[in-house]
Design a protein around this motif. Structure first.
Motif, short mmCIF file in Angstrom:
data_model
loop_
_atom_site.label_atom_id
_atom_site.label_comp_id
_atom_site.label_asym_id
_atom_site.label_seq_id
_atom_site.Cartn_x
_atom_site.Cartn_y
_atom_site.Cartn_z
N GLY A 196 -16.04 -0.50 -0.74
CA GLY A 196 -16.68 -0.64 0.57
C GLY A 196 -15.83 -0.15 1.72
O GLY A 196 -16.25 -0.21 2.88
N GLU A 197 -14.66 0.35 1.42
CA GLU A 197 -13.74 0.89 2.44
C GLU A 197 -12.72 1.78 1.73
O GLU A 197 -12.59 1.74 0.50
CB GLU A 197 -13.01 -0.23 3.17
CG GLU A 197 -12.14 -1.08 2.24
CD GLU A 197 -11.32 -2.11 2.97
OE1 GLU A 197 -11.04 -1.90 4.17
OE2 GLU A 197 -10.93 -3.11 2.34
N VAL A 198 -12.02 2.59 2.53
CA VAL A 198 -10.91 3.34 1.97
C VAL A 198 -9.67 2.48 2.16
O VAL A 198 -9.15 2.35 3.26
CB VAL A 198 -10.74 4.71 2.65
CG1 VAL A 198 -9.61 5.50 1.98
CG2 VAL A 198 -12.03 5.50 2.60
N ILE A 199 -9.23 1.85 1.10
CA ILE A 199 -8.14 0.89 1.21
C ILE A 199 -6.86 1.61 1.65
O ILE A 199 -6.68 2.81 1.39
CB ILE A 199 -7.90 0.15 -0.12
CG1 ILE A 199 -7.58 1.13 -1.25
CG2 ILE A 199 -9.13 -0.70 -0.47
CD1 ILE A 199 -7.22 0.46 -2.56
N PHE B 3 0.82 -1.21 0.00
CA PHE B 3 0.00 0.00 0.00
C PHE B 3 0.86 1.26 0.00
O PHE B 3 0.38 2.35 -0.33
CB PHE B 3 -0.94 0.01 1.21
CG PHE B 3 -0.24 0.12 2.54
CD1 PHE B 3 0.13 1.35 3.06
CD2 PHE B 3 0.06 -1.02 3.28
CE1 PHE B 3 0.78 1.45 4.28
CE2 PHE B 3 0.70 -0.94 4.50
CZ PHE B 3 1.06 0.30 5.00
N ASP B 4 2.14 1.14 0.38
CA ASP B 4 3.02 2.30 0.44
C ASP B 4 3.85 2.46 -0.83
O ASP B 4 4.93 3.04 -0.81
CB ASP B 4 3.94 2.21 1.66
CG ASP B 4 4.78 0.95 1.70
OD1 ASP B 4 4.45 0.00 0.96
OD2 ASP B 4 5.76 0.91 2.46
N ILE C 257 -11.46 9.28 -2.07
CA ILE C 257 -11.95 8.56 -0.90
C ILE C 257 -13.38 8.08 -1.11
O ILE C 257 -13.72 6.92 -0.85
CB ILE C 257 -11.85 9.47 0.35
CG1 ILE C 257 -10.37 9.59 0.79
CG2 ILE C 257 -12.69 8.92 1.50
CD1 ILE C 257 -10.13 10.62 1.86
N ASP C 258 -14.24 8.98 -1.59
CA ASP C 258 -15.66 8.62 -1.80
C ASP C 258 -15.80 7.54 -2.87
O ASP C 258 -16.61 6.62 -2.73
CB ASP C 258 -16.45 9.86 -2.21
CG ASP C 258 -16.62 10.85 -1.06
OD1 ASP C 258 -16.40 10.44 0.10
OD2 ASP C 258 -16.93 12.03 -1.33
#
Length: 495
Positions: A248-251, A153-154, A240-241
């Motif tokens: 279903g989430e902000v990964i 993710f980074d 984000i939206d």
């Protein structure tokens, strides 16, 4: 079926100086320009000879190069126009003053043949011209392969210019023309929310021109309110939206990327003159809250782009809480945001600039760093006989000793002090203490001491002779011993 392997869209605005060099770097690709590449040149209302240059190349390569012209509307609108004319399978958005390495397209093509499941491929970005070297995000390219965004993710990818995207993945999107900057990163990461992976190659690189007279949109935008609230709402909040809607989430990947790009905003020392009304200021802080509520603390704490002080500031912004806690029995004090320790004051060192004698006084100058305002901190020396000498706050001559502020909020303070201790015929020792006082809380802490490089006494050379006294440091304690003439002469002529 696509007519070409690659379509390269280049938005142009008053860039006659570098345009030919950039175009030639595309034409001279070792993959074979005529058979494999479409180059779309979109002039965005230039007032110099840029459009003439573009049209001259269109005449020379009519089957490969398309020159378009429009009224000035910004790079995003120019790229959107170019997208309507794409005839290639993979599209790239090449900047008109940059250069592609000669093997770029052949390397990308080879990777895509080996990994047909990948729809986005990126390459390292290197600076040239007035600044040279690697982009700070090039750690992603140490190994060639596929980046799984759940695992890494980074590893944010923010440059559309150094990426190639399958047209099928981007055809339903367009660049946001309201964004003053960041429209390319926003669009690319809308695609990556869908794809959840991208490929990386390291056998070629994108050449990004850095000019000494840098006058890009990014450089000038920071003085505009659009760089703040508008960018936060149209770029970060939009991503984000969209991530919430699709996943279903902000990964974590989107959290990390948003926080990375927000650095230019968060690290702004003072933005009091950006906004015209209190309503605009309140809107900015509401946008900040709406974004940070979706950023987990572990993402903040693990971020490569921020130092410790900056991370703690972001946590404070997220929680909107800042308070102190003390434990007098253990001589400990904390500054906290909710349950997160921002500062462990009892762990902070007292830093010494220098020690000297002055008019029969021993003078100790130094500083103490914390997130405490000056009125909450004081430094004192306590001798072995119980005498107490309070330090006086002074203005420092060192440039890095001021208050560090973010978004107009004073955050990091360096309490510069000077302590005078009378010298007499008796030998003595002393220690330094930090006093913390806030509201009804008061605590005295014995702190470790270290020495700055410019100090005249150090951990490695913990002893100096000053006039009639020898001053030494051992086990976090200073020792002052009166010396005889014989000892002073011995010290002067030895070594």
């Amino acid at each position: 079926m696509a007519d070409f392997k690659f379509s390269i869209i280049t938005a142009i605005f008053n860039n006659e100086r570098y345009l030919e060099e950039s175009i030639e770097s595309v034409i001279n690709q070792d993959i074979g320009f005529k058979d494999n590449v479409q180059l779309i040149l979109v002039d965005d209302g230039s007032t110099d000879k840029s459009l003439d240059i573009a049209r001259s190349y269109e005449e020379k390569y009519p089957d490969n190069i398309l020159a378009l012209s429009k009224e000035n509307g910004g790079v995003a609108s120019a790229r959107n126009l170019g997208l309507k004319h794409v005839r290639g399978k993979y599209v790239n958005f090449f900047d008109s003053d940059d250069k592609l390495s000669p093997n770029t397209l052949s390397v990308i093509d080879c990777f895509l043949k080996e990994h047909p499941e990948v729809n986005v491929v990126s390459m390292p970005l290197k600076f040239f011209d007035k600044r040279e070297g690697d982009h700070y995000l090039n750690y992603k390219f140490e190994e060639e392969g596929i980046i799984d965004l759940d695992e890494k993710f980074d590893y944010p990818q923010m440059s559309m210019a150094s990426s190639f995207v399958d047209i099928s993945s981007i055809k339903d999107y367009e660049f946001n023309t309201q964004l003053v900057n960041g429209s390319d990163s926003q669009l690319l990461n809308r695609v990556l929310i869908d794809e959840n992976r991208y490929g990386v190659v390291n056998k070629t690189h994108y050449n990004y021109r850095k000019r000494q007279e840098e006058s890009s949109i990014m450089d000038t935008a920071k003085f505009s309110k659009r760089f703040f609230t508008q960018k936060m709402r149209l770029y970060y909040k939009h991503l984000i939206d969209e991530c919430l809607e699709k996943r279903g989430e902000v990964i974590p990947y989107i959290q990390y990327l948003v926080l990375l790009d927000m650095g230019g905003i968060i690290k702004t020392p003072d933005f009091d003159n950006v906004f015209d009304t209190s309503e605009e200021i309140n809107e900015f802080w509401q946008c900040m809250d709406d974004i940070l509520v979706h950023i987990d603390e572990n993402i903040i704490l693990s971020h490569r782009y921020y130092n410790h002080d900056e991370k703690m500031f972001i946590i404070y912004l997220k929680n909107r809480d800042f308070h102190s806690e003390t434990n007098p029995k253990k001589s400990k004090a904390w500054l906290k945001s909710n349950d997160r320790a921002i500062n462990r004051l009892h762990k902070h060192n007292i830093h010494i600039d220098y020690i000297k004698t002055e008019r029969n006084n021993l003078v100790v100058d130094g500083f103490f760093s914390s997130n405490c305002r000056y009125e909450s901190i004081s430094i004192k020396a306590v001798t072995d006989s119980g005498n107490v000498y309070a330090g006086k706050r002074i203005e420092s001559k060192y440039e890095d000793r001021g208050v560090k502020s973010y978004l107009g909020i004073d955050w990091k303070f360096k309490y510069n002090f000077s302590i005078k201790i009378p010298l007499n015929s008796d030998d003595f020792s002393f220690r330094l203490f930090v006093e913390f006082s806030e509201d009804d809380k008061f605590i005295e802490m014995f702190s470790d001491v270290d020495f700055k490089n410019h100090s005249n006494i150090t951990q490695e050379n913990p002893s100096i002779m000053y006039k009639s006294h020898n001053i030494s440091f051992n086990d976090n304690e200073f020792h002052v011993v009166k010396c005889s003439l014989k000892d002073r002469l011995k010290s002067k002529f030895s070594g």
